[in-house]
Write a protein that holds these residues in place. Structure first.
Motif, mmCIF file in Angstrom:
data_model
loop_
_atom_site.group_PDB
_atom_site.id
_atom_site.type_symbol
_atom_site.label_atom_id
_atom_site.label_comp_id
_atom_site.label_asym_id
_atom_site.label_seq_id
_atom_site.Cartn_x
_atom_site.Cartn_y
_atom_site.Cartn_z
ATOM 1 N N LEU A 153 0.955 -1.047 0.159
ATOM 2 C CA LEU A 153 -0.120 -0.036 -0.209
ATOM 3 C C LEU A 153 0.349 1.260 0.050
ATOM 4 N N PRO A 154 0.352 2.783 -0.817
ATOM 5 C CA PRO A 154 1.305 3.635 -0.232
ATOM 6 C C PRO A 154 0.568 4.280 0.553
ATOM 7 N N SER A 155 1.239 5.333 1.403
ATOM 8 C CA SER A 155 1.323 5.844 1.961
ATOM 9 C C SER A 155 0.133 7.092 1.625
ATOM 10 N N GLY A 156 -0.267 7.617 0.571
ATOM 11 C CA GLY A 156 -1.411 7.391 0.782
ATOM 12 C C GLY A 156 -1.699 7.871 -1.472
ATOM 13 N N PHE A 157 -2.708 8.189 -1.710
ATOM 14 C CA PHE A 157 -3.128 8.396 -3.223
ATOM 15 C C PHE A 157 -3.512 10.214 -3.422
ATOM 16 N N TYR A 158 -3.081 10.338 -4.353
ATOM 17 C CA TYR A 158 -2.978 11.627 -5.153
ATOM 18 C C TYR A 158 -3.505 11.966 -6.239
ATOM 19 N N ALA A 159 -4.591 12.877 -6.492
ATOM 20 C CA ALA A 159 -5.333 12.926 -7.809
ATOM 21 C C ALA A 159 -4.896 14.176 -8.738
ATOM 22 N N ALA A 160 -5.548 14.556 -9.815
ATOM 23 C CA ALA A 160 -5.282 15.852 -10.429
ATOM 24 C C ALA A 160 -6.120 15.568 -11.504
ATOM 25 N N ARG A 161 -7.152 16.649 -12.440
ATOM 26 C CA ARG A 161 -7.944 16.330 -13.346
ATOM 27 C C ARG A 161 -8.175 17.476 -14.031
ATOM 28 N N LEU A 162 -7.498 16.827 -15.625
ATOM 29 C CA LEU A 162 -7.861 18.491 -16.116
ATOM 30 C C LEU A 162 -9.076 18.327 -17.360
ATOM 31 N N VAL A 163 -9.560 19.381 -18.227
ATOM 32 C CA VAL A 163 -10.206 19.054 -18.952
ATOM 33 C C VAL A 163 -9.617 20.023 -20.154
ATOM 34 N N VAL A 164 -8.883 19.654 -21.898
ATOM 35 C CA VAL A 164 -8.309 19.779 -22.281
ATOM 36 C C VAL A 164 -8.553 19.880 -23.855
ATOM 37 N N PRO A 165 -8.196 20.696 -24.630
ATOM 38 C CA PRO A 165 -8.094 20.068 -25.995
ATOM 39 C C PRO A 165 -8.034 19.096 -26.843
ATOM 40 N N VAL A 166 -9.094 18.557 -27.104
ATOM 41 C CA VAL A 166 -8.712 16.896 -27.915
ATOM 42 C C VAL A 166 -7.410 16.586 -29.056
ATOM 43 N N ASP A 167 -6.909 17.605 -29.328
ATOM 44 C CA ASP A 167 -5.481 18.221 -30.199
ATOM 45 C C ASP A 167 -4.762 17.730 -29.134
ATOM 46 N N GLN A 168 -4.830 17.328 -27.483
ATOM 47 C CA GLN A 168 -3.036 16.709 -26.891
ATOM 48 C C GLN A 168 -3.188 16.063 -26.876
ATOM 49 N N SER A 169 -1.870 15.532 -26.742
ATOM 50 C CA SER A 169 -1.081 13.651 -27.117
ATOM 51 C C SER A 169 -0.875 13.910 -25.457
#
Length: 221
Positions: A153-169
């Motif tokens: 197990l990790p010491s913690g779970f961290y998250a991030a979220r982005l909504v970006v243009p579909v042309d980002q690869s």
């Protein structure tokens, strides 16, 4: 950690897009990082003098690992978001250990009594050198608690979220002390990235996020 910006944005957008797709020309990228290592069990050993012989009291104790999360973020083009804690695994483990401290002490005393009697019967603290060594070994073995723990197990779970243009690869994930890693995004679909940051390393897998009905499911590519 329900009050984080990540979960708030995810909840609002999921409700808004429950039966529809994200806005035209945009796609969602979710990144979840399992950072560090959860605490492991070590044995705290104490001996009390009882009837002229050592009485063992051994308790399991939680020991934090050194590779703690030092901060991080994700970036896609000019868009950037910080990794936020969504599950404090170490905190939960430490609280659970503290809650069961009294029962651990009672178990340690019961094991100690059984171990003390078994060691005495085998010759611990006797005039025989061999009997003393054998009896002491039996006593300490019986008194020692199990140290099984969820070392994966990790010491913690961290998250991030982005909504970006579909042309980002690509999405770049950076974790202090663990490094930077880039992951390929799906061309026109949401992407879920799960990464691990441990022992000064960062690795992971980008997956396709499948929207359908009332559920959001993830499938490994």
């Amino acid at each position: 950690a329900p009050s984080t910006g990540f979960l708030s944005a995810a909840s609002q957008e999921t409700n808004r897009w429950q039966r529809t797709a994200p806005p035209n020309g945009m796609k969602v990228v979710n990144v979840l990082v399992a950072a560090g290592s959860a605490p492991t069990d070590v044995v705290s050993k104490m001996y009390f003098n009882y009837q002229g012989s050592p009485f063992p009291v051994m308790m399991p104790m939680k020991a934090s690992q050194e590779n703690a999360f030092g901060g991080g973020d994700i970036s896609i083009g000019t868009n950037r978001a910080s990794l936020e804690i969504v599950s404090d695994v170490e905190g939960m483990i430490m609280r659970a250990a503290e809650d069961k401290r009294s029962s651990d002490m009672l178990s340690a005393l019961m094991r100690g009594w059984v171990a003390f009697e078994a060691g005495k019967a085998a010759g611990a603290n006797s005039d025989s050198v061999l009997g003393n060594v054998l009896g002491s070994a039996i006593r300490d073995t019986l008194a020692e608690p199990a140290t099984d723990s969820w070392s994966s197990l990790p010491s913690g779970f961290y998250a991030a979220r982005l909504v970006v243009p579909v042309d980002q690869s690509d999405v770049t994930v950076s974790v202090a002390g663990a490094g930077t890693q880039s992951f390929k995004l799906n061309a026109d679909q949401a992407t879920f990235v799960f990464a691990s940051a441990k022992n000064n390393r960062l690795w992971g897998q980008a997956q396709r996020a499948v929207f359908g009905g009332d559920r959001l499911e993830f499938e490994v590519q």
